[in-house]
Every structure is written in structure tokens, then in C-alpha cells.
Design an enzyme around this catalytic site. Sequence first.
Site, PDB file in Angstrom:
ATOM      1  N   GLY A 163     -14.020   3.587  15.316  1.00 55.81           N
ATOM      2  CA  GLY A 163     -15.123   2.616  15.387  1.00 55.81           C
ATOM      3  C   GLY A 163     -14.802   1.429  16.275  1.00 55.81           C
ATOM      4  O   GLY A 163     -15.669   0.930  17.006  1.00 55.81           O
ATOM      5  N   GLU A 164     -13.552   0.989  16.246  1.00 56.77           N
ATOM      6  CA  GLU A 164     -13.167  -0.196  17.025  1.00 56.77           C
ATOM      7  C   GLU A 164     -12.832   0.133  18.469  1.00 56.77           C
ATOM      8  O   GLU A 164     -12.902  -0.731  19.336  1.00 56.77           O
ATOM      9  CB  GLU A 164     -11.938  -0.871  16.380  1.00 56.77           C
ATOM     10  CG  GLU A 164     -12.225  -1.496  15.033  1.00 56.77           C
ATOM     11  CD  GLU A 164     -10.963  -1.892  14.278  1.00 56.77           C
ATOM     12  OE1 GLU A 164      -9.950  -2.217  14.919  1.00 56.77           O
ATOM     13  OE2 GLU A 164     -10.994  -1.858  13.038  1.00 56.77           O
ATOM     14  N   ASN A 165     -12.434   1.388  18.719  1.00 53.07           N
ATOM     15  CA  ASN A 165     -11.845   1.696  20.040  1.00 53.07           C
ATOM     16  C   ASN A 165     -12.578   2.727  20.878  1.00 53.07           C
ATOM     17  O   ASN A 165     -12.181   2.968  22.017  1.00 53.07           O
ATOM     18  CB  ASN A 165     -10.405   2.200  19.847  1.00 53.07           C
ATOM     19  CG  ASN A 165      -9.513   1.141  19.247  1.00 53.07           C
ATOM     20  OD1 ASN A 165      -9.348   0.081  19.833  1.00 53.07           O
ATOM     21  ND2 ASN A 165      -8.979   1.410  18.075  1.00 53.07           N
TER      22      ASN A 165
ATOM     23  N   HIS B 219     -12.693   3.427   0.642  1.00 50.36           N
ATOM     24  CA  HIS B 219     -12.670   2.460   1.754  1.00 50.36           C
ATOM     25  C   HIS B 219     -13.429   1.181   1.382  1.00 50.36           C
ATOM     26  O   HIS B 219     -13.874   0.442   2.268  1.00 50.36           O
ATOM     27  CB  HIS B 219     -13.337   3.027   3.030  1.00 50.36           C
ATOM     28  CG  HIS B 219     -12.573   4.114   3.692  1.00 50.36           C
ATOM     29  ND1 HIS B 219     -13.193   5.185   4.306  1.00 50.36           N
ATOM     30  CD2 HIS B 219     -11.249   4.304   3.879  1.00 50.36           C
ATOM     31  CE1 HIS B 219     -12.280   5.979   4.829  1.00 50.36           C
ATOM     32  NE2 HIS B 219     -11.092   5.476   4.588  1.00 50.36           N
TER      33      HIS B 219
ATOM     34  N   ASN C 213      -9.044   7.701  10.619  1.00 47.92           N
ATOM     35  CA  ASN C 213      -8.625   9.062  10.349  1.00 47.92           C
ATOM     36  C   ASN C 213      -9.499   9.600   9.219  1.00 47.92           C
ATOM     37  O   ASN C 213     -10.070  10.682   9.305  1.00 47.92           O
ATOM     38  CB  ASN C 213      -7.144   9.027   9.970  1.00 47.92           C
ATOM     39  CG  ASN C 213      -6.508  10.349  10.213  1.00 47.92           C
ATOM     40  OD1 ASN C 213      -7.123  11.249  10.772  1.00 47.92           O
ATOM     41  ND2 ASN C 213      -5.291  10.490   9.766  1.00 47.92           N
TER      42      ASN C 213
ATOM     43  N   ARG D 267     -10.665  16.314   7.617  1.00 47.58           N
ATOM     44  CA  ARG D 267     -11.518  16.679   6.478  1.00 47.58           C
ATOM     45  C   ARG D 267     -12.890  17.114   6.977  1.00 47.58           C
ATOM     46  O   ARG D 267     -13.415  16.558   7.942  1.00 47.58           O
ATOM     47  CB  ARG D 267     -11.690  15.506   5.515  1.00 47.58           C
ATOM     48  CG  ARG D 267     -10.415  15.053   4.858  1.00 47.58           C
ATOM     49  CD  ARG D 267     -10.713  14.048   3.749  1.00 47.58           C
ATOM     50  NE  ARG D 267      -9.503  13.364   3.333  1.00 47.58           N
ATOM     51  CZ  ARG D 267      -9.322  12.040   3.386  1.00 47.58           C
ATOM     52  NH1 ARG D 267     -10.293  11.252   3.826  1.00 47.58           N
ATOM     53  NH2 ARG D 267      -8.198  11.506   2.991  1.00 47.58           N
TER      54      ARG D 267
ATOM     55  N   ARG E  87      -2.925  -2.131  -3.034  1.00 45.80           N
ATOM     56  CA  ARG E  87      -4.083  -1.279  -2.827  1.00 45.80           C
ATOM     57  C   ARG E  87      -3.994  -0.162  -3.864  1.00 45.80           C
ATOM     58  O   ARG E  87      -2.974   0.531  -3.941  1.00 45.80           O
ATOM     59  CB  ARG E  87      -4.046  -0.672  -1.431  1.00 45.80           C
ATOM     60  CG  ARG E  87      -5.163   0.311  -1.243  1.00 45.80           C
ATOM     61  CD  ARG E  87      -4.969   1.131  -0.012  1.00 45.80           C
ATOM     62  NE  ARG E  87      -6.100   2.022   0.174  1.00 45.80           N
ATOM     63  CZ  ARG E  87      -6.043   3.160   0.825  1.00 45.80           C
ATOM     64  NH1 ARG E  87      -4.901   3.556   1.356  1.00 45.80           N
ATOM     65  NH2 ARG E  87      -7.107   3.906   0.970  1.00 45.80           N
TER      66      ARG E  87
ATOM     67  N   HIS F  41     -16.942   2.970   8.721  1.00 50.98           N
ATOM     68  CA  HIS F  41     -15.476   2.948   8.823  1.00 50.98           C
ATOM     69  C   HIS F  41     -15.067   4.298   9.406  1.00 50.98           C
ATOM     70  O   HIS F  41     -15.082   5.317   8.711  1.00 50.98           O
ATOM     71  CB  HIS F  41     -14.868   2.723   7.434  1.00 50.98           C
ATOM     72  CG  HIS F  41     -13.370   2.750   7.419  1.00 50.98           C
ATOM     73  ND1 HIS F  41     -12.592   1.620   7.236  1.00 50.98           N
ATOM     74  CD2 HIS F  41     -12.484   3.766   7.590  1.00 50.98           C
ATOM     75  CE1 HIS F  41     -11.317   1.942   7.307  1.00 50.98           C
ATOM     76  NE2 HIS F  41     -11.227   3.253   7.509  1.00 50.98           N
TER      77      HIS F  41
ATOM     78  N   ASN G 178       0.870  -1.179   0.000  1.00 47.04           N
ATOM     79  CA  ASN G 178       0.000   0.000   0.000  1.00 47.04           C
ATOM     80  C   ASN G 178       0.905   1.228   0.000  1.00 47.04           C
ATOM     81  O   ASN G 178       1.454   1.605   1.022  1.00 47.04           O
ATOM     82  CB  ASN G 178      -0.877  -0.041   1.256  1.00 47.04           C
ATOM     83  CG  ASN G 178      -1.778   1.178   1.382  1.00 47.04           C
ATOM     84  OD1 ASN G 178      -1.746   2.079   0.539  1.00 47.04           O
ATOM     85  ND2 ASN G 178      -2.573   1.217   2.433  1.00 47.04           N
TER      86      ASN G 178
ATOM     87  N   GLU H 129      -8.027  -4.732   5.770  1.00 49.75           N
ATOM     88  CA  GLU H 129      -7.966  -4.498   4.325  1.00 49.75           C
ATOM     89  C   GLU H 129      -6.854  -5.331   3.683  1.00 49.75           C
ATOM     90  O   GLU H 129      -6.992  -5.805   2.562  1.00 49.75           O
ATOM     91  CB  GLU H 129      -7.728  -3.008   4.052  1.00 49.75           C
ATOM     92  CG  GLU H 129      -8.968  -2.177   4.360  1.00 49.75           C
ATOM     93  CD  GLU H 129      -8.662  -0.719   4.654  1.00 49.75           C
ATOM     94  OE1 GLU H 129      -8.122  -0.435   5.750  1.00 49.75           O
ATOM     95  OE2 GLU H 129      -8.967   0.137   3.810  1.00 49.75           O
TER      96      GLU H 129
HETATM   97  P1  ADP Z   1      -6.490   5.309   9.056  1.00 51.00           P
HETATM   98  O1  ADP Z   1      -7.826   5.888   8.730  1.00 51.00           O
HETATM   99  O2  ADP Z   1      -5.371   6.274   8.862  1.00 51.00           O
HETATM  100  O3  ADP Z   1      -6.248   3.920   8.537  1.00 51.00           O
HETATM  101  P2  ADP Z   1      -7.110   4.228  11.676  1.00 51.00           P
HETATM  102  O4  ADP Z   1      -8.242   3.428  11.210  1.00 51.00           O
HETATM  103  O5  ADP Z   1      -6.006   3.513  12.373  1.00 51.00           O
HETATM  104  O6  ADP Z   1      -6.458   5.152  10.610  1.00 51.00           O
HETATM  105  O7  ADP Z   1      -7.693   5.337  12.671  1.00 51.00           O
HETATM  106  C1  ADP Z   1      -6.860   6.269  13.271  1.00 51.00           C
HETATM  107  C2  ADP Z   1      -7.706   7.153  14.172  1.00 51.00           C
HETATM  108  O8  ADP Z   1      -8.453   6.329  15.072  1.00 51.00           O
HETATM  109  C3  ADP Z   1      -6.887   8.063  15.076  1.00 51.00           C
HETATM  110  O9  ADP Z   1      -6.624   9.272  14.438  1.00 51.00           O
HETATM  111  C4  ADP Z   1      -7.809   8.254  16.259  1.00 51.00           C
HETATM  112  O10 ADP Z   1      -8.705   9.316  16.019  1.00 51.00           O
HETATM  113  C5  ADP Z   1      -8.594   6.973  16.321  1.00 51.00           C
HETATM  114  N1  ADP Z   1      -8.124   6.038  17.351  1.00 51.00           N
HETATM  115  C6  ADP Z   1      -7.127   5.141  17.264  1.00 51.00           C
HETATM  116  N2  ADP Z   1      -6.995   4.450  18.418  1.00 51.00           N
HETATM  117  C7  ADP Z   1      -7.946   4.923  19.253  1.00 51.00           C
HETATM  118  C8  ADP Z   1      -8.343   4.629  20.595  1.00 51.00           C
HETATM  119  N3  ADP Z   1      -7.713   3.693  21.306  1.00 51.00           N
HETATM  120  N4  ADP Z   1      -9.368   5.315  21.110  1.00 51.00           N
HETATM  121  C9  ADP Z   1     -10.020   6.254  20.389  1.00 51.00           C
HETATM  122  N5  ADP Z   1      -9.685   6.585  19.127  1.00 51.00           N
HETATM  123  C10 ADP Z   1      -8.673   5.935  18.568  1.00 51.00           C
END
Ligand code: ADP
Length: 408
Positions: free
Chosen positions: A339-341, A183, A217, A247, A94, A214, A7, A393
Site C-alpha cells: 500500500g505504501e510503496n 491488523h 504480506n 494466503r 502485540r 492494509h 511483538n 503499529e
Molecule cells: P508484513 O505484512 O509482514 O508486516 P509489510 O507490510 O512490510 O509486511 O509488507 C511486506 C510486503 O510489501 C512484501 O512482501 C512486498 O510484497 C511488499 N513491498 C515491500 N516493499 C515494497 C516496494 N518497495 N514495492 C512494492 N512492494 C513492496
Amino acid sequence: MIVLVVNCGSSSLKYELIETDAEQSLASGVADRVGVNGGTDAVLKHKRPGCPDIEKSKPMPDHEVALDFVLETLTAADCGAIKDLSEIHAVGHRVVHGGENFSESVIIDGDVIAAVEEVSKLAPLHNPANLMGIHACTKRLPDVPQVAVFDTAFHQTMQPKAYLYGLPYELYLEHGIRRYGFHGTSHRYVTLVAARRLEEAGIPAEDQKIVTCHLGNGCSMAAVLGGVSIDTTMGLTPLEGLMMGTRCGDLDPAIVTYLHDKLSLNSPEVDALLNKKCGLLGVSGVSSDMRDVKKAASEGNMRAQAAIEIFAYRVKKYVAAYSAALHGLDAIVFTAGIGENEPMVRRLVCENLAYLGVLLDRERNENCAKERDGFDIARPNSQVRVYVIPTNEELMIARDTAELVASI
Ligand code: ADP
């Protein structure tokens, strides 16, 4: 089959070596600051399961040198994952923009390269970087088949009512101005995981109505009907839709001319403002990272609080909009960094959606486990399942690559 997933960004080369039969990651990493200041302060971060992470510096003036360094690292005696480059069966790339040319992944040949070059005008920051990766691999691994997996492909199933803007039709015909969406590889991956869960719950695959979120960032959502994307929030470019790290997402298009007329910003300045200085960063004034914004909000920073509220409110609005587009809702999926965290964002999105059949289990949401098959944070009596699914991905790219290469 061992697949190298690549990528390439304008100054980075991310990679993962995946054994596709066992779907196992053998090694991964990123070469950063490639070509920046001649690549003098470029650095390679390499991970191999079961080994300590490695960081190595070396001048990397371009992607070819970066790829060389990656291949050297992958075959190194100490931290490598393979003995010889001949163990790499295929490379999966990618590619951000496939335009209307690609509705699925393809084996790369001269025609594919020409088509990717052709749509570079729609993704001037991304496609040329992706092509640099393809050319570097062609040089260094000349006998290894390569596959392109497009961010836009999954959304090519949208109907004109979803992908056309209310602009003169000639702009679509002559300039390709339409919604493409991005995405797609992530939305497709989490859809597959959610679809399995829903099927187990008795909802046939062809009827499933899923809204995928999704939230990383970059942020986007998709409405997926029977496994097929029928709408998505990003548009001609990744600027449209949700508010993101930097953005702006949806806005009144007249703001663009206003910025030009009243603030005398030229086109590159407007572009930089909307892409790099807006979103969580612009509203909060603190950071583009949700963790920093949340901390500032908890300390009473009103702008940070507003940024989180706007962020979640937009996601919530699209959940309802997409339930309308899907004529119902079976599942909401949260994925990517936020979304995951981030349970707070998931709670803000899902609260007061009982009228759509969404009942969040607050405790499961707070104590959400990272499970490859997804973690359900809805209450047992919720009509709509709410899954948190770690996106992958790279695995999706490796799967497509292995499948296409096996069919040669
Ligand atoms: P990308 O879109 O660049 O692939 P990611 O999916 O890894 O990035 O998302 C990065 C973003 O996720 C960070 O900028 C932050 O806002 C958020 N993030 C990452 N880890 C955490 C966490 N533990 N708790 C809350 N937000 C998080």
C-alpha cells in the site's frame, strides 16, 4: 515515558523502544530464528537512529534468552539506547487474538493471561508465541507493568450482521466461530491520521466514512464509520478476504472438501496449502513479494500479470462493497508494504471509480512521498480523498501502553 514494544512470533522477537512524549523511536530490531534448530543460528538485527545497523549472532534457544540478548543490546555502551533497564517504564505487547474478551488494550494480569490462553485455540500459531513474550518479560522485568494490545480489538465494534457467518448459530455460541478481523492496530492508527486530515477538510469526525487498506504480506481492509470499525475482510482467522502474499483469501468453501476428497489432502496439508502456497506466490509461481511479481509481469510472465490483476481487483471490489456498507465514502487509505510503496496497485484499485467520487492524481500517485501525516494522491476536485499513510503499529501499542500505565 519509555515503552518497550514487543511483538513475538513463533521464532522471532521484534522490539522497539519508544519515548512516548516525543513519540520518538530510540531503537528497534528483531531476533530471528529463535528456537529453530535449538536456536543455534539465531541472529539479532538492531537499529538505533543515527548509528550503523548491527547484526549479532548468539544461540537463542527460546524467547527468554532472546529477550535477555535484546535487553543487553539496548543497554550496551556502544549501540544501546538506555543506560539501565530501570529506564523502561512499561512493556507493550502485540497480542494477535483477543476473541470477544477484549475490545481495547488492557494492563496484563493473571486474568488477562488466562483469557489470552483461552483464545489460543482460535490462533494456535500466534497467541502462544505472544504469551511466551509476556512470560519472558515477567521474568526479566518483574516490576515493569505490561500491556496487551490486540489485533482483533478495533473490530469488536462490528455488528452481528457483519461478524456472523451463515452457519448454524450454535457454532458461534459454542465454538466462537465468527468474524474477528485482524491488523486492528494498523487500521486504527491510519484511521486516526486520516481522520485528522478529513477534519481539517471540514468533515466532522463522527461522520467520516473511511476504507482502510492494509496491504502488506498479510492484507486486510476495514470499513470505518466515525472512527469505528463496522466491517473487515479477515475473519475467524487471517485467511479470509483479500488475496495476500501466500494466503488465498476468499474462496468457495467447497474447495476445501474438494481438495480433501479428490486430492486426498489431510487437514494440515490443506491448511498449509491455503496459508503458505497461495496468493501472489501460488498464482504467479514466482514469489510472494510484490516487487518480484511485478518484475516478472513486466517481463511478460502471464501468471505474474494475473496475480497482480487478481490482487488489485479484490481490493477494488471491497472498496465498493464497503462504500455500500458505509453509505458513502470520504477517504481510501493505503498502508503497509504494498500500500505504501506500489503505485501500480493503487492505480489499478482506484481507476474507474469516478462513479464513487474517486479521482486519482496519477502523478502524485507515482511520486508519492512518505509522510507521517499521510500523502494525498487524489486530485483536488476528487470528492474522495486517497491517502497513503505509513502504518506504525508499534507507536500505537506504545501510546496505548503509556496511557494505561499512566492511569494506574
Ligand atoms: P508484513 O505484512 O509482514 O508486516 P509489510 O507490510 O512490510 O509486511 O509488507 C511486506 C510486503 O510489501 C512484501 O512482501 C512486498 O510484497 C511488499 N513491498 C515491500 N516493499 C515494497 C516496494 N518497495 N514495492 C512494492 N512492494 C513492496
